[in-house]
Structures are given as structure tokens and as C-alpha cells.
Design a protein around this motif. Structure first.
Motif, PDB file in Angstrom:
ATOM      1  N   THR A  50       0.837  -1.206   0.000  1.00  0.00           N
ATOM      2  CA  THR A  50       0.000   0.000   0.000  1.00  0.00           C
ATOM      3  C   THR A  50       0.868   1.252   0.000  1.00  0.00           C
ATOM      4  O   THR A  50       0.576   2.232  -0.699  1.00  0.00           O
ATOM      5  N   SER A  51       1.954   1.213   0.788  1.00  0.00           N
ATOM      6  CA  SER A  51       2.864   2.363   0.869  1.00  0.00           C
ATOM      7  C   SER A  51       3.546   2.628  -0.468  1.00  0.00           C
ATOM      8  O   SER A  51       3.811   3.777  -0.823  1.00  0.00           O
ATOM      9  N   PRO A  55       1.074   5.826  -1.584  1.00  0.00           N
ATOM     10  CA  PRO A  55       1.765   6.411  -0.424  1.00  0.00           C
ATOM     11  C   PRO A  55       0.943   7.462   0.325  1.00  0.00           C
ATOM     12  O   PRO A  55       1.003   7.521   1.564  1.00  0.00           O
ATOM     13  N   GLU A  56       0.166   8.267  -0.398  1.00  0.00           N
ATOM     14  CA  GLU A  56      -0.628   9.294   0.271  1.00  0.00           C
ATOM     15  C   GLU A  56      -1.702   8.667   1.164  1.00  0.00           C
ATOM     16  O   GLU A  56      -1.951   9.130   2.280  1.00  0.00           O
ATOM     17  N   TYR A  57      -2.332   7.614   0.648  1.00  0.00           N
ATOM     18  CA  TYR A  57      -3.351   6.904   1.432  1.00  0.00           C
ATOM     19  C   TYR A  57      -2.731   6.281   2.694  1.00  0.00           C
ATOM     20  O   TYR A  57      -3.295   6.355   3.786  1.00  0.00           O
ATOM     21  N   ALA A  58      -1.548   5.661   2.522  1.00  0.00           N
ATOM     22  CA  ALA A  58      -0.871   5.024   3.661  1.00  0.00           C
ATOM     23  C   ALA A  58      -0.464   6.054   4.708  1.00  0.00           C
ATOM     24  O   ALA A  58      -0.614   5.826   5.914  1.00  0.00           O
ATOM     25  N   GLN A  59       0.052   7.190   4.269  1.00  0.00           N
ATOM     26  CA  GLN A  59       0.447   8.240   5.199  1.00  0.00           C
ATOM     27  C   GLN A  59      -0.759   8.815   5.928  1.00  0.00           C
ATOM     28  O   GLN A  59      -0.700   9.083   7.133  1.00  0.00           O
ATOM     29  N   LYS A  60      -1.852   8.990   5.208  1.00  0.00           N
ATOM     30  CA  LYS A  60      -3.062   9.550   5.801  1.00  0.00           C
ATOM     31  C   LYS A  60      -3.602   8.643   6.894  1.00  0.00           C
ATOM     32  O   LYS A  60      -4.150   9.116   7.905  1.00  0.00           O
ATOM     33  N   PHE A  64       2.161   4.036   6.831  1.00  0.00           N
ATOM     34  CA  PHE A  64       3.170   4.188   5.778  1.00  0.00           C
ATOM     35  C   PHE A  64       4.493   3.537   6.169  1.00  0.00           C
ATOM     36  O   PHE A  64       4.989   3.704   7.283  1.00  0.00           O
ATOM     37  N   GLY A  66       8.213   3.586   4.781  1.00  0.00           N
ATOM     38  CA  GLY A  66       9.026   4.344   3.850  1.00  0.00           C
ATOM     39  C   GLY A  66      10.241   3.588   3.342  1.00  0.00           C
ATOM     40  O   GLY A  66      10.708   2.633   3.962  1.00  0.00           O
ATOM     41  N   THR A 187      10.103   5.803  11.509  1.00  0.00           N
ATOM     42  CA  THR A 187       8.732   5.646  11.968  1.00  0.00           C
ATOM     43  C   THR A 187       8.520   4.207  12.455  1.00  0.00           C
ATOM     44  O   THR A 187       9.235   3.290  12.029  1.00  0.00           O
ATOM     45  N   THR A 190       7.948   1.541   9.641  1.00  0.00           N
ATOM     46  CA  THR A 190       9.146   1.376   8.821  1.00  0.00           C
ATOM     47  C   THR A 190      10.191   0.535   9.554  1.00  0.00           C
ATOM     48  O   THR A 190      10.782  -0.397   8.989  1.00  0.00           O
TER      49      THR A 190
END
Length: 299
Positions: A50-51, A55-60, A64, A66, A187, A190
């Protein structure tokens, strides 16, 4: 907030210890360890994909994972090697010793972390924290006398030495975690993903020499529901622990002590489930350990 996250980590670690004892009992240790770590890693793969693809969805959504530099990979591999050695020793000891002996010895981990936190990170303990840590160590020594009644001589039993070394390595990894999270800004997801990846690789190398070539050992291995449960519970505990470490105000010495409250689940519930000996006598040093943890939290 970081203290509450530490308590959540302790809850999942306590459940993790119970499942781990069930997984290794009368079983091959190395494949069990690979199964537990591998289960957690497989759970993370969808988050990694998913990341990469969204990536935007995972971060939201806070999941995420990285991409990192080769230098950071090297730092994480060091942690993986330390923890792989610690787990191998701990699983072997857990297979041969009662959980009500192993868990209290593991509870001495905060003492090593405590010393490292002073020398490396210059965290400043107060009088109550000193009293709390030495009370924990004294209580662990009481367990040695109880262990002798179960045929376990602490000075001669190699599994006792194994769990002590495993505890020291685990404490070293805890100190290293603060460096990885607060100084290298990794993170939680990660760190957990790449850490699990390297541990799986290390275990595959070990098993390719000690287990895969031997048919008798492969037949002796028993798959149990508790094996993936251990992986998922450990993954949950690590996540809350690393989230707590992200707080700049978090003290590794206190987090390490808070995690020891897992001993309530491991000793009280585990002693009943696995029908181990001298449960009432083990309550005395248990109270000492919990009082030590209370002094640290109260301070």
C-alpha cells in the motif's frame, strides 16, 4: 500519553508470553521462532505494498512504510542481529524452564536499560527510581531460591545463563531503539517492517544449517495456532512501544520498567494455565517486582 502507550505494549507482551510458552512447549524452537516472526512480517506486507502503490493513502492512515537509505538498513540490521540472538536464547530457555521463572528473570531487563540510559542518554534518575530498580533486582534473586525447589540450580543450569544473556541483549536493543526512533527519525512501521525482514533472513540462514536438512527434526515440528498469534501480538506490542518512543519526552528507563507490568499476566495467568509449581511462593517476589515498578511510575 507515552506512558499509556507503554502500558498497551505491556498488555500485548503479556499475552505474547503466554502464547509463546504454548508454541515452544515440546516443539522445535528455531522453526517456531521463524513462524512467529514470519507471521508478523506477512501481516506487514500488505501495508508495504500500500505504501509503494498508494503512499498518500498510507500516510493519511498512519500505516506508511518508507524507503530508507543503505546506511539506515545497516543500522536496522544490527538491531535485527541483536534481537535474533536474544530470541533464540530466550526461546530455548522458555522451552526448558517454567514461565514463572523465565518471566521474572526477563523483568531484570529494566536494570540494564536503566544503567545504559544513564551512561548513554544521560537520563537522570531520582531516589525512588533507584529504589525501584534495586527492588526489582532483589526480587529476581528471590526467584532463584524458589527455582531450586523445582530442580533448577541457577548457578549451574545453562538455560538460566541463556535467559540472562537474552535479557541483556534485549535491554541493549531497547537502548538502541531510542537511537533509531529519536535520533534517526525512523517511523514505527518502517522500523518494524525492515527489522522483521532481516530477522527472517537471519533465521532462514540458521535453519538451512540446523533444521531444514534433517528430516527427523522437520517431522518433530508441530504447527500450532499460538505461533502466528505470537507474531501478531509482538507486532502490536512493538508498535505501541515505538509510538511511545516517538515522544521526545519519553524516557527509555521508565518505558522499560512500564513494560515489565506484563509480568502480571505471565505469572498469574500463565502459572494457572500451565499448572506450574510454587505459584504462591512466587507471589512474594512478584509483589516486590510490581512494587519496584510502582516506585518508578510514582517517581
Amino acid at each position: 500519553m507515552w506512558m499509556y502507550l507503554g502500558l498497551l505494549a505491556a498488555l500485548f507482551l503479556g499475552l505474547h508470553n503466554l502464547c509463546k510458552k504454548h508454541a515452544v512447549r515440546g516443539n522445535e524452537v528455531f522453526p517456531v521462532l521463524l513462524g512467529t516472526v514470519g507471521s508478523g512480517f506477512l501481516f506487514l506486507i500488505p501495508l508495504f505494498l500500500t505504501s509503494v502503490n498508494a503512499p498518500e493513502y498510507a500516510q493519511k492512515n498512519g500505516v506508511f512504510i518508507g524507503t530508507i537509505s543503505w546506511t539506515l538498513h545497516g543500522y536496522i540490521f544490527i538491531k535485527s542481529a541483536i534481537m535474533a540472538a536474544s530470541w533464540i536464547l530466550a526461546y530455548q530457555a522458555l522451552k526448558h524452564l517454567p514461565i514463572t521463572i523465565v518471566t521474572p528473570i526477563r523483568s531484570a531487563g529494566p536494570f540494564f536499560t536503566f544503567i545504559g540510559a544513564i551512561l548513554i542518554y544521560h537520563e537522570n534518575p531520582n531516589l525512588l527510581q533507584w529504589l525501584g530498580f534495586f527492588l526489582i533486582i532483589f526480587s529476581v534473586l528471590l526467584y532463584s531460591k524458589i527455582g531450586k525447589k523445582e530442580g533448577i540450580v541457577f548457578k549451574k543450569d545453562k538455560w538460566i545463563l541463556a535467559i540472562i544473556v537474552a535479557t541483556f541483549l534485549g535491554a541493549s536493543s531497547g537502548l538502541y531503539d531510542k537511537f533509531l526512533i529519536q535520533y534517526l527519525n525512523l517511523t514505527p512501521f518502517t522500523l518494524i517492517f525492515w527489522f522483521s525482514f532481516y530477522v527472517v533472513l537471519i533465521l532462514l540462514v540458521i535453519l538451512s544449517i540446523t533444521w531444514f536438512p534433517y528430516a527427523e527434526k522437520r517431522k518433530a515440528f508441530k504447527w500450532r495456532w499460538s505461533i502466528p498469534a505470537v507474531g501478531v501480538l509482538l507486532l502490536s506490542a512493538d508498535y505501541f512501544y515505538f509510538k511511545a518512543l516517538q515522544d521526545p519526552e519519553a524516557l527509555i528507563m521508565l518505558l522499560s520498567a512500564i513494560k515489565r507490568s506484563q509480568i502480571l499476566i505471565s505469572v498469574l495467568v500463565g502459572g494457572l494455565l500451565f499448572k506450574e509449581q510454587n505459584k504462591r511462593k512466587k507471589l512474594v517476589p512478584l509483589v516486590g517486582i510490581m512494587l519496584g515498578v510502582f516506585l518508578i511510575l510514582y517517581s
